[in-house]
Design an enzyme around this catalytic site. Sequence first.
Site, PDB file in Angstrom:
ATOM      1  N   LYS A  46      39.634  48.484  11.070  1.00 10.72           N
ATOM      2  CA  LYS A  46      38.728  47.455  10.276  1.00 10.72           C
ATOM      3  C   LYS A  46      38.250  46.105  11.313  1.00 10.72           C
ATOM      4  O   LYS A  46      37.995  45.271  10.803  1.00 10.72           O
ATOM      5  CB  LYS A  46      38.900  47.063   8.969  1.00 10.72           C
ATOM      6  CG  LYS A  46      39.593  47.998   8.155  1.00 10.72           C
ATOM      7  CD  LYS A  46      38.794  49.229   8.319  1.00 10.72           C
ATOM      8  CE  LYS A  46      37.258  49.248   7.622  1.00 10.72           C
ATOM      9  NZ  LYS A  46      36.284  50.394   8.064  1.00 10.72           N
ATOM     10  N   HIS A 101      44.063  53.767  17.341  1.00 10.69           N
ATOM     11  CA  HIS A 101      44.688  52.757  16.947  1.00 10.69           C
ATOM     12  C   HIS A 101      46.119  52.715  17.207  1.00 10.69           C
ATOM     13  O   HIS A 101      46.932  52.203  16.648  1.00 10.69           O
ATOM     14  CB  HIS A 101      44.596  53.074  15.227  1.00 10.69           C
ATOM     15  CG  HIS A 101      43.537  52.792  14.597  1.00 10.69           C
ATOM     16  ND1 HIS A 101      42.405  51.632  14.927  1.00 10.69           N
ATOM     17  CD2 HIS A 101      42.661  53.459  13.503  1.00 10.69           C
ATOM     18  CE1 HIS A 101      41.253  51.802  14.281  1.00 10.69           C
ATOM     19  NE2 HIS A 101      41.385  52.779  13.480  1.00 10.69           N
ATOM     20  N   SER A 131      38.198  43.822   4.560  1.00 10.79           N
ATOM     21  CA  SER A 131      37.455  44.825   4.991  1.00 10.79           C
ATOM     22  C   SER A 131      38.282  46.065   4.587  1.00 10.79           C
ATOM     23  O   SER A 131      37.750  47.111   4.160  1.00 10.79           O
ATOM     24  CB  SER A 131      37.200  44.996   6.476  1.00 10.79           C
ATOM     25  OG  SER A 131      36.471  45.981   7.022  1.00 10.79           O
TER      26      SER A 131
HETATM   27  P1  A3P Z   1      33.214  44.787   6.870  1.00 10.14           P
HETATM   28  O1  A3P Z   1      33.933  45.683   5.988  1.00 10.14           O
HETATM   29  O2  A3P Z   1      33.817  43.326   6.975  1.00 10.14           O
HETATM   30  O3  A3P Z   1      31.694  44.726   6.958  1.00 10.14           O
HETATM   31  P2  A3P Z   1      36.348  49.363  12.104  1.00 10.14           P
HETATM   32  O4  A3P Z   1      35.131  49.934  12.848  1.00 10.14           O
HETATM   33  O5  A3P Z   1      37.353  49.007  13.008  1.00 10.14           O
HETATM   34  O6  A3P Z   1      36.774  49.929  10.834  1.00 10.14           O
HETATM   35  O7  A3P Z   1      35.643  48.058  11.581  1.00 10.14           O
HETATM   36  C1  A3P Z   1      34.597  48.337  10.372  1.00 10.14           C
HETATM   37  C2  A3P Z   1      34.298  46.566  10.270  1.00 10.14           C
HETATM   38  O8  A3P Z   1      33.409  46.268  11.456  1.00 10.14           O
HETATM   39  C3  A3P Z   1      33.357  46.501   8.862  1.00 10.14           C
HETATM   40  O9  A3P Z   1      33.607  45.338   8.589  1.00 10.14           O
HETATM   41  C4  A3P Z   1      31.937  46.981   9.526  1.00 10.14           C
HETATM   42  O10 A3P Z   1      30.919  46.388   8.593  1.00 10.14           O
HETATM   43  C5  A3P Z   1      31.961  46.125  10.561  1.00 10.14           C
HETATM   44  N1  A3P Z   1      30.960  46.472  11.808  1.00 10.14           N
HETATM   45  C6  A3P Z   1      30.551  47.592  12.212  1.00 10.14           C
HETATM   46  N2  A3P Z   1      29.522  47.536  12.885  1.00 10.14           N
HETATM   47  C7  A3P Z   1      29.101  46.631  13.095  1.00 10.14           C
HETATM   48  C8  A3P Z   1      28.128  45.600  13.822  1.00 10.14           C
HETATM   49  N3  A3P Z   1      27.400  46.012  14.521  1.00 10.14           N
HETATM   50  N4  A3P Z   1      28.049  44.068  13.606  1.00 10.14           N
HETATM   51  C9  A3P Z   1      29.009  43.414  12.906  1.00 10.14           C
HETATM   52  N5  A3P Z   1      30.101  43.972  12.130  1.00 10.14           N
HETATM   53  C10 A3P Z   1      30.182  45.397  12.213  1.00 10.14           C
END
Ligand code: A3P
Length: 292
Positions: A46, A101, A131
């Site tokens: 996240k 990870h 998140s």
């Molecule tokens: P949120 O749940 O706060 O919206 P991961 O890929 O490590 O699991 O992280 C997911 C988080 O990154 C989510 O956060 C997601 O919305 C955010 N995310 C993914 N793509 C993004 C982008 N292009 N710009 C900003 N945030 C992004």
Amino acid sequence: MQPDEKYVFSYKGFYFQPGVASVEYLDTLEDFEIRDSDVFLVTYPKSGTIWTQNILSLIYHEGHRDGTEKVDLLDRVPWLEYNIRNMDYISRPSPRLFASHLPYYLAPKGLRNRRAKVVYVARNPKDVLVSYYHFSKVAVKFEEVEDFGIFMEKFLAGKVLASLWLDHVEGWYSHRDDFNILFLTYEEMKKDLRSCVLKLCNFLGKRLTEKEVDAVVDQATFNKMKADPRANYDFLPPEFMDYSKGRFLRKGTVGDWKSMMTVAQSERFDSIFKDRMEKLPIKFCWDIHEES
Ligand code: A3P
């Protein structure tokens, strides 16, 4: 408060997801053969993994993302420890891009020759927590904890998939000299994505034209990625994701923790994390209006 074995299993002190990783497979990763041209994107869940996966893929495959390429992210930047598609990583053509990870101490030892590259992305842990809480509802194989306060306690105790956020970030930071590593934060990506893309290109030794950089930045925006099934995880089958409960790309903002955490929860969080966080060589941004 041990986590349910249905959702995680411990391997060498780190929590993995059962079904998609096995002890036998994880045992092979220490000796996983590393090529100098390999690039590993490492994150705690996240923290902006999919975002950076997409950016890396765009940087490496610039020019190919013209709407005709039907390769989704999992095939372009697959997970090292979760080989969901049973890909043959050994015969994959160079340069190989991987997401992971893994904590620093479980990374393939060949990465310590400091030739292959590691990109580590960190995010304000309160936003990570929020998140993660929402994502646990969408991800079918994650333990769904309805009560945010209970989820927070699990997170603070490291009783979640990928264990303790602090250990992960601190481990990679304190061993940074062992790796050829670039650190980025989610917040600096939000604040100035173009500079981060340039920083990445510089680190990766990739020369892109101004126009190509613009195209990467444009295609990596939240809305573009949300709308592009190849750039989000909408392709994952129902056995992994329940999209009636939310999306992988949820809000994509800085400081969302403020809409979820009470003052008491925020103070409790600080009382557990603050001391160790202050020692990290990184300043986390807590609000979009703050300097990161
Ligand atoms: P949120 O749940 O706060 O919206 P991961 O890929 O490590 O699991 O992280 C997911 C988080 O990154 C989510 O956060 C997601 O919305 C955010 N995310 C993914 N793509 C993004 C982008 N292009 N710009 C900003 N945030 C992004």
